[in-house]
Design a protein around this motif. Structure first.
Motif, PDB file in Angstrom:
ATOM      1  N   THR A   1      -4.960   3.075  22.960  1.00 51.50           N
ATOM      2  CA  THR A   1      -5.620   2.019  22.201  1.00 51.50           C
ATOM      3  C   THR A   1      -5.041   1.964  20.795  1.00 51.50           C
ATOM      4  OG1 THR A   1      -7.655   2.379  23.453  1.00 51.50           O
ATOM      5  CG2 THR A   1      -7.850   1.183  21.373  1.00 51.50           C
TER       6      THR A   1
ATOM      7  N   ASN B   1     -12.099   4.058  22.855  1.00 50.82           N
ATOM      8  CA  ASN B   1     -10.748   4.589  22.724  1.00 50.82           C
ATOM      9  C   ASN B   1     -10.193   4.998  24.093  1.00 50.82           C
ATOM     10  OD1 ASN B   1      -8.455   5.224  21.310  1.00 50.82           O
ATOM     11  ND2 ASN B   1      -9.163   7.268  20.694  1.00 50.82           N
TER      12      ASN B   1
ATOM     13  N   ARG C   1      -9.722   2.950  26.545  1.00 50.38           N
ATOM     14  CA  ARG C   1     -10.196   2.034  27.593  1.00 50.38           C
ATOM     15  C   ARG C   1      -9.756   0.593  27.368  1.00 50.38           C
ATOM     16  NH1 ARG C   1     -14.229   4.811  30.319  1.00 50.38           N
ATOM     17  NH2 ARG C   1     -14.888   2.899  31.348  1.00 50.38           N
ATOM     18  N   ILE C   2      -9.299   0.275  26.149  1.00 48.59           N
ATOM     19  CA  ILE C   2      -8.880  -1.103  25.843  1.00 48.59           C
ATOM     20  C   ILE C   2      -7.555  -1.073  25.083  1.00 48.59           C
ATOM     21  CG2 ILE C   2     -11.261  -1.943  25.825  1.00 48.59           C
ATOM     22  CD1 ILE C   2     -11.246  -1.869  22.805  1.00 48.59           C
ATOM     23  N   ASP C   3      -6.936  -2.248  24.905  1.00 46.05           N
ATOM     24  CA  ASP C   3      -5.606  -2.280  24.298  1.00 46.05           C
ATOM     25  C   ASP C   3      -5.633  -2.092  22.790  1.00 46.05           C
ATOM     26  OD1 ASP C   3      -3.835  -3.223  26.666  1.00 46.05           O
ATOM     27  OD2 ASP C   3      -5.598  -4.521  26.720  1.00 46.05           O
TER      28      ASP C   3
ATOM     29  N   ILE D   1      -8.111  -2.217  18.874  1.00 48.77           N
ATOM     30  CA  ILE D   1      -9.358  -2.360  18.111  1.00 48.77           C
ATOM     31  C   ILE D   1      -8.995  -2.916  16.738  1.00 48.77           C
ATOM     32  CG2 ILE D   1     -11.281  -1.146  16.996  1.00 48.77           C
ATOM     33  CD1 ILE D   1     -11.072   0.950  19.297  1.00 48.77           C
TER      34      ILE D   1
END
Ligand code: TXA
Ligand code: MG
Length: 351
Positions: A3, A165, A167-169, A171
């Motif tokens: 992330t 953190n 889990r996604i591309d 923030i």
């Protein structure tokens, strides 16, 4: 998944970084971003695969529909079947801002985004980073609050990182705490009169001043399992801290005495205890991890601090939480609604 955490400041919007975040969305990825209410977990609202990814990242049941965030009023017409006159009035008054309206959806909105419903919830946030990001992302960002399902909504990037953190591309870190701190008011515009499905910062009175009578979904404050709420998400035990939470209702002195007694008992048994009090009562509590949500008369401040305190209790591994209650028709109603959900409707009424 790694992330990427990107710092953006409000004083000097770095459009290069925001463009980069927008591109992630247009390519089907997920980006968490600040809004004035709470942080959102964004994906392309018109891409069914993006919505599926959002449910996965949150660990959220996929029958719980997402809100599509827009940045310009002209973006509304293509995603809804029609725009009622009253919605026009409300948009003029409260958009951009913490009001979500539910419309009949148009064909271009995938059912993955609406959790299978024929309606779509739409909001235009006022946060400057959110608005710029939504435009760069293609104009339609589906976003639930950026917490893991069941946790309190994040009002600072610290808690987005904690929950998302890996889990996604990406923030987008706005650096500051969310201005409002509780989620938007949701108003169903498909019924006559329109109906509040989730209370928030925009109160019933504020809405009625613009469009006349507004109803409130009766399931919001009840714990009856035979009534099913019209906002599917409201049925889940939401906004929940890790500890067991109890709300106390009654005269100030009785509440303080009860909380002090229970705290002593629990501490003696070796448990950790958190107390949610107010500036007026703070000094009357004698033990435990005591937090004030603010002055009773300042409901805006209370709304802003509530989730932060619940998260802090989690940080401290608090096992039992005792909280004072709040009332009123205004933001107090939204505060009490969130507290009731956090406590799983566990309320003790003192004489
Ligand atoms: O302030 C907010 O609204 C934040 C920020 C990120 O914008 N978003 C947010 O999203 O709170 P979420 O997904 O955590 O909550 C959305 C709620 C859920 O309870 C969901 O069931 C309800 O809105 N909802 C969404 N679409 C709906 C629809 N078409 N009809 C009824 N309820 C809907
Ligand atoms: Mg949420």
């Amino acid at each position: 998944m790694k992330t990427e955490i990107i710092n953006v400041t409000y004083e000097n919007l770095n459009m290069e970084l925001i463009k980069k975040a927008g591109l992630v969305i247009r390519q089907g990825g997920l980006v968490a971003f600040p809004t004035e209410t709470v942080y959102g977990l964004g994906g392309d609202g018109l891409n069914p695969d993006s919505s599926k990814k959002i449910y996965q990242a949150k660990g959220r049941p996929s029958d719980n529909p997402l809100i599509i965030h827009i940045a310009d009023f002209d973006a509304l017409a293509p995603i809804v079947a029609d725009i009622p006159e009253k919605a026009l009035l409300l948009a003029r008054k409260f958009w951009p801002g913490p009001l979500t309206m539910v419309f009949e959806r148009s064909e271009i909105v995938p059912v993955e985004t609406t959790g299978g419903l024929n309606t779509i919830a739409v909001r235009m946030p006022s946060d400057a980073i959110a608005l710029a990001f939504i435009r760069e992302a293609g104009g339609y960002v589906a976003a639930p609050s950026a917490n893991r399902s069941g946790r309190p909504s994040p009002t600072s990037s610290k808690y987005v990182v904690e929950d998302m953190n890996g889990r996604i591309d990406m923030i987008l870190d706005g650096g500051e705490e969310s201005q409002i701190g509780i989620e938007s008011t949701i108003l169903d515009m498909t019924t006559q009169p329109p109906c509040i499905l989730r209370p928030g910062y925009i109160t019933k009175a504020m809405l009625e001043e613009e469009i006349g009578t507004v109803e409130t979904d009766q399931t919001i404050f009840s714990n009856r399992s035979d009534l099913s709420p019209k906002a599917p998400g409201m049925k889940y035990r939401h906004y929940a801290p890790k500890g067991t939470m109890v709300l106390l209702e009654g005269k100030k002195e009785a509440v303080i005495e009860y909380i002090n007694n229970e705290t002593d008992k629990k501490l003696e048994q070796g448990f950790s205890v958190g107390i949610i009090g107010t500036d007026e009562t703070m000094n009357a509590y004698t033990a435990g991890f005591i937090k004030s949500v603010g002055k009773r008369t300042d409901e805006r401040m209370i709304a802003r601090r509530l989730y932060l305190i619940l998260r802090e209790f989690d940080d401290e591994n608090i096992q039992y939480i005792y909280s004072e209650s709040f009332e009123g028709d205004g933001i107090g109603q939204a505060i009490m609604n969130r507290l009731l959900k956090a406590a799983g409707h566990s309320v003790i009424k003192l004489p």
